[in-house]
Design a protein around this motif. Sequence first.
Motif, PDB file in Angstrom:
ATOM      1  N   LYS A 282       1.785   7.579   4.180  1.00 35.49           N
ATOM      2  CA  LYS A 282       2.861   8.608   4.293  1.00 35.49           C
ATOM      3  C   LYS A 282       2.687   9.609   2.762  1.00 35.49           C
ATOM      4  O   LYS A 282       2.128   8.925   1.968  1.00 35.49           O
ATOM      5  CB  LYS A 282       4.413   8.207   4.015  1.00 35.49           C
ATOM      6  CG  LYS A 282       4.833   7.556   5.414  1.00 35.49           C
ATOM      7  CD  LYS A 282       4.991   8.406   6.650  1.00 35.49           C
ATOM      8  CE  LYS A 282       5.564   7.755   7.893  1.00 35.49           C
ATOM      9  NZ  LYS A 282       5.618   8.467   8.647  1.00 35.49           N
TER      10      LYS A 282
ATOM     11  N   ARG B 172      -0.218   2.055   2.116  1.00 37.97           N
ATOM     12  CA  ARG B 172       0.329   1.174   2.841  1.00 37.97           C
ATOM     13  C   ARG B 172       1.223   1.899   4.298  1.00 37.97           C
ATOM     14  O   ARG B 172       0.942   1.328   5.386  1.00 37.97           O
ATOM     15  CB  ARG B 172       1.471   0.370   2.272  1.00 37.97           C
ATOM     16  CG  ARG B 172       0.905  -0.579   1.168  1.00 37.97           C
ATOM     17  CD  ARG B 172       2.163  -1.519   0.544  1.00 37.97           C
ATOM     18  NE  ARG B 172       1.496  -2.372  -0.385  1.00 37.97           N
ATOM     19  CZ  ARG B 172       2.291  -3.284  -1.254  1.00 37.97           C
ATOM     20  NH1 ARG B 172       3.731  -3.115  -0.746  1.00 37.97           N
ATOM     21  NH2 ARG B 172       1.689  -3.918  -2.174  1.00 37.97           N
ATOM     22  N   THR B 173       2.057   2.935   3.863  1.00 39.08           N
ATOM     23  CA  THR B 173       2.301   3.718   5.076  1.00 39.08           C
ATOM     24  C   THR B 173       1.660   4.675   5.505  1.00 39.08           C
ATOM     25  O   THR B 173       2.225   5.130   6.620  1.00 39.08           O
ATOM     26  CB  THR B 173       3.816   3.857   4.611  1.00 39.08           C
ATOM     27  OG1 THR B 173       3.841   4.641   3.510  1.00 39.08           O
ATOM     28  CG2 THR B 173       4.831   2.725   4.138  1.00 39.08           C
TER      29      THR B 173
ATOM     30  N   GLU C 124      12.239   4.210   4.237  1.00 38.36           N
ATOM     31  CA  GLU C 124      11.177   4.621   3.625  1.00 38.36           C
ATOM     32  C   GLU C 124      11.200   5.021   1.766  1.00 38.36           C
ATOM     33  O   GLU C 124      10.188   4.362   1.513  1.00 38.36           O
ATOM     34  CB  GLU C 124      10.979   6.285   4.040  1.00 38.36           C
ATOM     35  CG  GLU C 124      10.382   6.266   5.469  1.00 38.36           C
ATOM     36  CD  GLU C 124      10.437   7.889   6.051  1.00 38.36           C
ATOM     37  OE1 GLU C 124       9.841   8.106   7.173  1.00 38.36           O
ATOM     38  OE2 GLU C 124      11.102   8.540   5.418  1.00 38.36           O
TER      39      GLU C 124
ATOM     40  N   VAL D 262      11.033   1.075   0.893  1.00 39.23           N
ATOM     41  CA  VAL D 262       9.579   0.705   0.947  1.00 39.23           C
ATOM     42  C   VAL D 262       8.941   1.146  -0.413  1.00 39.23           C
ATOM     43  O   VAL D 262       8.196   0.587  -0.976  1.00 39.23           O
ATOM     44  CB  VAL D 262       8.914   1.049   2.251  1.00 39.23           C
ATOM     45  CG1 VAL D 262       7.470   0.850   2.194  1.00 39.23           C
ATOM     46  CG2 VAL D 262       9.473   0.299   3.248  1.00 39.23           C
TER      47      VAL D 262
END
Length: 736
Positions: A631, A628-629, A673, A676
């Motif tokens: 990362k 999703r991110t 972060e 999430v």
Amino acid sequence: MASSPGGKIQGISLPAFLQMIQMEKSTCTLTVQGKRSTGRLFIRDGEVIDAQYADLAALEAAYEILCLPDPVIHMEKDCAHTQRQIRVPMMHLLMEGTRRFDERASRISDEEDADFFPQVSPEPPPCVPESFQGPGAPNSPQHHADTPGWETEDPDLSGLAAYEFSDEEFRQATQPDFTQQLSLDATEKTDPLPKKKSPKKTGRTRKPASPASAPATVKPSFSRKKAALFLVSILTLATLMTLGGLYAYRIYQHQDAYARLQEALGRLELPEQREAVLSRFLASFPQSRHAPDLQKTRDQLRDLILERDYQDLLTEESSLSQTPESFDKALRLYERFLVSHPQGDKANAVRTLQENRILAMAHYLASRGRETPAEAQWLEEVRNFTSRFPESPGIQALQESLLMRGNIHMEHIFTLPAQTSQARSQIIALASDFIQNFPGHPGRTRVGEYLDHLHREDRIAAFRAAASQMPDHADQLRFYERARREEKDPLVQPFLQERITELRQRVDEDRIWEQVLTDLRRPGLTDPARIALLDRYLMENPPERHRMEAQKERTRMAERMEAQEKQAREERARQTALALQRQQEEERARRAAARLRLENAQREMNQRLTQVHERFRNLGNGVMQDTRTQKIWMLVDAEAYTGSCLDFEGARNFVQQLELGGYRDWRLPTENELAVLFKNPPAYPLPYPDRWYWTSEIFSRGYQNEVRVVTARAENILQRQNRSPENCGHTLAIRP
């Protein structure tokens, strides 16, 4: 065509239905029911492989089934028979069956007509003289059999019923795109006009008259001339009447053949059959007034067949890949098309496709050469391609690939060490393969010379190994002298001579050393005297092997006096080694425990990630990615690496020094972060939901500093928490 739910088909002819099955390459079983009998056709991949009808053989049974009038067809989706009993292509089978059906229908029609009309023996037309009433006369059965369009059995089609095709002919004839054209010119070469017979000259033989009866005067000869003119007139009139009758018969024959042609065109369904019938008519009546229209129709049929075959070729060619098997199939496809259609734009286009396919295959083989496939298979394919297509433009690419592969092999051969016998055997095998597989390579001579050198080295190594089994230098000397007498290779002789010279010197040196050893063993000689004797021998520059033995003996004598001190030193060294060994074992145990702890944690996380794989992707090497991110995070927290929790300063130091997954730019995450990661479902499934993790957000509250932390518990609402930097928490690193 009417089709019932049970597979019953009516309203379509059996040949047309079989042609549709061949185009679709279907596999089925047809039960064909006539008015009085029933037969079965077994079809696999669009070809009839077997048939059952009464007690007839398979091929004759198929022909009888095709002759059934007004059949009712029942279709089953599978085919129980697998062994091929009929080795005749579908198109030939249909044409022969159609021919037999027409003959049978014509015979039945003739029998019905015979019941109503009396049979009259054929008589020649009144205008035809008796000279044209023989076997070659226009109305004779023999002349009708030679006349195009007469209902006689076609020798090409009748021979087709008894012909058994070979495997190669059957594969060429059963292609759905191309059908063989009938050769209809065998019966078209009979001249319908009989040759004109030259009239015979007749004359009378006169008897010689006797002298008594001889007339007194000679009669004039004008009566003979009149008789000759009368005879010529009669013959001319008969000839004109014959030619007129023949012309009238020719017109009747043309009209009858044209009517039969129209009936055949309306009855035949296959374009190849219609084109063959048109070609037969045009060959028999090239001056017909219908010839332009029929030629135009025939050209349209030929264009239709050509376009159909070309489109089928393109369809089948598009489904083929670039593998060698598909390449051979494509070439056979092109050749079949060019055999059927050797001229025209389509033929040129197919030749272009063929050349492009050959060029693409050459580049494909060249690319496979750069990818280092199976060596033997690739070389065999290249040799076959080169022998089959020596003039192809792709040969240059293959030669470049061969040169590149040869250079790689040659470089590998010359870079391998050749000190041991096993290594030389391996290099010899590689060099022999290189010479065999790359006969035209420019480095072949160099590799051959190197191969000869390796063989000599192998032979020299064999001499050395045999001599090494002899401990005495004198025996080795005798062995090398015998080998020098028997050796034929002049390049090995220098080695043998060098070894002989060296061994002779060693034999002399061994004699001197034996004398020294004898002196050392004399009774009553003290150790200082023995040491002095050895020092004197060492000063004479002895060979290295004896020098080492002398020094060893001298050292042994000197070490006797230092035995106790040496023993103490050895004991201290042993204790030091034992301590170091224990320290190393403890360190290894600690590292093994840490590694086991990390592996267990990563294994558990790998299992948990399978439940949320739609969001989190395991990148391996201890890292994962939030899709999703986008990362990248640590797969497990820092405790799996350190074995304990960390305060805030320790967490920052751990993250700064972390090198994981090939990345070194790791950092502490922000509160958002982590929120999430843990709070948005599906959340990251850490096994300890009650743990809290450090963030990078530190702030001052009064006289104390506090750090934002986030728990791993899956919650719908983020509850902010702060911890003192001195607290012991957990760390999960993130990278940009």
